[in-house]
Scaffold this motif. Sequence first.
Motif, mmCIF file in Angstrom:
data_model
loop_
_atom_site.group_PDB
_atom_site.id
_atom_site.type_symbol
_atom_site.label_atom_id
_atom_site.label_comp_id
_atom_site.label_asym_id
_atom_site.label_seq_id
_atom_site.Cartn_x
_atom_site.Cartn_y
_atom_site.Cartn_z
ATOM 1 N N ARG A 1 0.825 -1.211 0.000
ATOM 2 C CA ARG A 1 0.000 0.000 0.000
ATOM 3 C C ARG A 1 0.860 1.261 0.000
ATOM 4 N NH1 ARG A 1 -5.172 0.943 1.019
ATOM 5 N NH2 ARG A 1 -5.502 -1.224 1.708
ATOM 6 N N THR B 1 1.203 4.050 -3.058
ATOM 7 C CA THR B 1 0.928 5.469 -2.845
ATOM 8 C C THR B 1 2.109 6.328 -3.268
ATOM 9 O OG1 THR B 1 -0.563 4.979 -0.999
ATOM 10 C CG2 THR B 1 0.357 7.205 -1.116
ATOM 11 N N ILE C 1 -2.666 -0.402 -6.002
ATOM 12 C CA ILE C 1 -2.134 -1.612 -5.376
ATOM 13 C C ILE C 1 -2.118 -2.750 -6.397
ATOM 14 C CG2 ILE C 1 -2.628 -3.391 -3.649
ATOM 15 C CD1 ILE C 1 -3.660 -1.187 -1.822
#
Length: 207
Positions: free
Chosen positions: A44, A48, A54
């Motif tokens: 995750r 980001t 993902i």
Amino acid sequence: MGPYICIMLWVRQMSTAAKPTAAVITDALLAIVADRGMGHATVREVATAAGVSIGTVQHHYPTKDVMLSAAFAEVVHRVRTRLESTQLGPDVRQNLSSVLREILPLDERRHMEARIQVAFAARAATSPALADIQRTVLGEVHEALSAAFASAFDHEVPAEHCRLAAHAALALADGLAMHAASTRNWLTASALNSALELVLDALITHG
């Protein structure tokens, strides 16, 4: 958000169009490890930082171990490339010093690299895949250093002694890098260089 992640996000924004997605993901992972440690290198968090989903991360790297192995391999590639580009001359003693200094965190780029390597080396203790990569790169550097020590000794000492000297020199460089990476300001660049030169002089004189 830490400084290295900010830098990597800026780099990604400037160059994502020309860089493969897998490489963008790897850069993001390495920035996270350097800035916040291995524990934050989750799928995750990496997604980001890389600016992808993902699912995109998992498409390129089905498991976290695969992702970490790819990232560690990239770090090894960067170190190997830098070592291979080191300018060598007729002075074997100077060549040894030049090569080993490339392992030391003598500037911000190498500080970041050292923090990454320390994190991955610790993980390699319990990860066979990472241990294989670590073993390969150490073996390559050790062989090159063994040959250099043989030249420094004018091939007048046993090969085993050259290999032991190479182990000692490599352990010194790795140890100094680990200390500098884990303490930030305890060892200055001058102290790192002086310690390296002191031990190289002792190894070559003893030989």
